[in-house]
Design a protein around this motif. Structure first.
Motif, mmCIF file in Angstrom:
data_model
loop_
_atom_site.group_PDB
_atom_site.id
_atom_site.type_symbol
_atom_site.label_atom_id
_atom_site.label_comp_id
_atom_site.label_asym_id
_atom_site.label_seq_id
_atom_site.Cartn_x
_atom_site.Cartn_y
_atom_site.Cartn_z
ATOM 1 N N GLU A 299 2.182 17.368 -4.698
ATOM 2 C CA GLU A 299 1.195 18.381 -3.927
ATOM 3 C C GLU A 299 1.854 19.462 -3.527
ATOM 4 O OE1 GLU A 299 0.336 17.211 1.144
ATOM 5 O OE2 GLU A 299 2.005 16.182 0.103
ATOM 6 N N GLU B 17 0.761 -1.279 -0.238
ATOM 7 C CA GLU B 17 0.129 0.126 0.030
ATOM 8 C C GLU B 17 0.500 1.235 0.141
ATOM 9 O OE1 GLU B 17 -3.147 2.555 0.007
ATOM 10 O OE2 GLU B 17 -3.623 0.302 -0.665
ATOM 11 N N TYR B 18 1.941 1.190 0.429
ATOM 12 C CA TYR B 18 3.105 2.151 0.794
ATOM 13 C C TYR B 18 3.735 2.395 -0.640
ATOM 14 C CZ TYR B 18 7.059 5.052 2.167
ATOM 15 O OH TYR B 18 8.221 6.260 2.019
ATOM 16 N N CYS C 277 -3.435 19.286 -5.557
ATOM 17 C CA CYS C 277 -2.114 18.533 -6.491
ATOM 18 C C CYS C 277 -2.138 19.252 -7.924
ATOM 19 C CB CYS C 277 -2.199 17.527 -6.532
ATOM 20 S SG CYS C 277 -4.002 16.269 -7.265
ATOM 21 N N ALA D 75 -2.523 9.808 -6.567
ATOM 22 C CA ALA D 75 -1.352 9.272 -6.429
ATOM 23 C C ALA D 75 -1.758 7.506 -6.338
ATOM 24 C CB ALA D 75 -0.641 8.954 -5.304
ATOM 25 N N ARG D 76 -3.181 7.283 -5.374
ATOM 26 C CA ARG D 76 -3.325 5.998 -5.174
ATOM 27 C C ARG D 76 -4.702 5.626 -6.787
ATOM 28 N NH1 ARG D 76 -6.910 3.522 -0.447
ATOM 29 N NH2 ARG D 76 -6.697 1.316 -1.248
ATOM 30 N N SER E 178 1.058 4.403 -2.989
ATOM 31 C CA SER E 178 0.432 5.767 -2.616
ATOM 32 C C SER E 178 1.654 6.890 -2.816
ATOM 33 C CB SER E 178 0.766 6.062 -1.546
ATOM 34 O OG SER E 178 1.929 5.813 -0.508
ATOM 35 N N GLN E 179 2.743 6.419 -3.624
ATOM 36 C CA GLN E 179 4.094 6.797 -4.317
ATOM 37 C C GLN E 179 3.292 7.771 -5.388
ATOM 38 O OE1 GLN E 179 6.485 7.794 -2.301
ATOM 39 N NE2 GLN E 179 4.728 5.899 -0.634
ATOM 40 N N ALA E 180 3.959 8.449 -5.791
ATOM 41 C CA ALA E 180 3.062 9.340 -6.802
ATOM 42 C C ALA E 180 3.997 8.646 -8.464
ATOM 43 C CB ALA E 180 3.718 11.056 -7.046
ATOM 44 N N SER F 263 -2.502 11.985 -1.885
ATOM 45 C CA SER F 263 -2.331 10.900 -2.200
ATOM 46 C C SER F 263 -3.703 9.952 -2.683
ATOM 47 C CB SER F 263 -2.605 11.131 -0.338
ATOM 48 O OG SER F 263 -3.598 11.286 0.075
ATOM 49 N N LEU F 264 -4.477 10.581 -2.868
ATOM 50 C CA LEU F 264 -5.910 10.139 -3.574
ATOM 51 C C LEU F 264 -5.197 9.663 -4.678
ATOM 52 C CD1 LEU F 264 -9.722 10.703 -2.884
ATOM 53 C CD2 LEU F 264 -8.693 10.931 -5.240
ATOM 54 N N SER G 285 -6.795 15.550 -2.722
ATOM 55 C CA SER G 285 -5.320 15.889 -2.365
ATOM 56 C C SER G 285 -4.300 14.655 -3.062
ATOM 57 C CB SER G 285 -5.611 14.419 -1.040
ATOM 58 O OG SER G 285 -6.075 13.659 -1.348
#
Length: 332
Positions: free
Chosen positions: A273, A231-232, A279, A262-263, A235-237, A259-260, A257
């Protein structure tokens, strides 16, 4: 095959399936008593399999390691799984095609006729749609060096072909990291590591890594950046190919966001960001209309930065959606 021989094969398979077995558990799985298990263990030892045992009423058995260990035993499902993995390996790791082919040939030669036929009919080829890109292959030598550093807990030094290098930086100093974990996501190999110069956790694409000479410097493992490393990484771009690998690419500022975005952004997305709920997204697609539609999937207001073709596509798409909405109202 006699009942004893079949039971020995099953016993050997069970011993290979996990590090240690209690005697009563083996007896239950084999449908015999504990005394028969002990006799069968002795037979395996006579055949050259080093089976270690703990003494006492709670005796446990494990298959030991050694240079004289006979060939491993695969059941039918295991053999098929290994054969499929060997066919897929060269698609993600360069330099492994010949070794994988030789290993597959070796396994095939010792298979029963039924399994051999099953493998021969399961020829695997990876296919992508016209709007997708294959994950870039990883050099086998680089992958071996990185995985060895992870296993040894040794500081890894390497050159990294990052986006800033593609932008025109002629030279960048080598990176020094404490490699923590290797994982594969969406066909791409990633290294999760602690960057010693930036003093932070980072995720690196292994296909962009060129290892330098071994450092010989050991490190103590740190607490991972997340309990779920998969999951980490998600979440990365920077997760895929660069955006300009597509025929059409552009950027916009989204009121949501990073993070959303990127996911859920497709491969090739670059996310920057700008604030808690803001973003910049750079994205590629197969057409300008397709690209405009992708920006709209995040359910957030956005402002197109460019290019002009993307702005025109957004206006055209807006008219199409407006017409579609009017048609629906007229029919209801």
């Amino acid at each position: 095959m006699t009942d004893t021989a079949a039971r020995l094969l099953l016993l050997l398979s069970l011993l290979q399936s996990r590090p240690e077995w209690a005697g009563p558990d083996l007896a239950e799985r084999l449908g015999v008593n504990v005394r028969t298990v002990r006799r069968d263990i002795d037979r395996l030892r006579e055949l050259g399999y080093p089976v270690d045992a703990t003494k006492g009423p709670g005796a446990a058995y494990r298959l030991g390691a050694g240079a004289d260990l006979p060939p491993l035993l695969f059941d039918g499902d295991q053999a098929v799984a290994v054969a499929l993995a060997l066919q897929l390996a060269p698609q993600t790791v360069t330099g492994s095609r010949e070794a994988a082919a030789r290993a597959l040939t070796t396994i095939r030669q010792v298979m029963p006729a039924g399994l051999r036929h099953k493998i021969d009919t399961m020829q695997v080829t990876s296919v992508t749609n016209s709007w997708e890109f294959l994950a870039p292959p990883v050099d086998a030598t680089a992958l071996d060096a990185v995985s060895d550093a992870v296993r040894r807990k040794e500081v890894l030094q390497f050159d990294y072909a990052a986006a800033e290098a593609a932008a025109g930086d002629a030279w960048a100093p080598p990176l020094r990291v404490e490699p923590h974990h290797l994982l594969v996501w969406s066909g791409r190999w990633y290294l999760v590591a602690w960057d010693l110069d930036a003093d932070e956790w980072r995720t690196f694409r292994v296909d962009r890594i060129t290892p330098r000479m071994r450092t010989g410097l050991r490190f103590s493992p740190r607490t991972p950046p997340a309990a779920d490393l998969a999951e980490y990484v998600r979440s990365q771009a920077d997760r895929g190919d660069t955006a300009d690998a597509w025929e059409c690419y552009g950027e916009a500022v989204l009121e949501t966001s990073a993070s959303l975005v990127a996911r859920w952004a497709p491969g090739g997305a670059i996310v920057e960001e700008l604030g808690p709920k803001r973003c910049r997204l750079t994205l590629g697609a197969w057409s300008w209309i397709g690209l405009a539609a992708l920006f709209g999937t995040f359910e957030a207001d956005f402002e197109v930065i460019g290019p002009p073709e993307l702005i025109d596509a957004c206006a055209e798409l807006a008219q199409r959606y407006k017409a579609a909405g009017s048609a629906i109202r007229e029919t209801t």
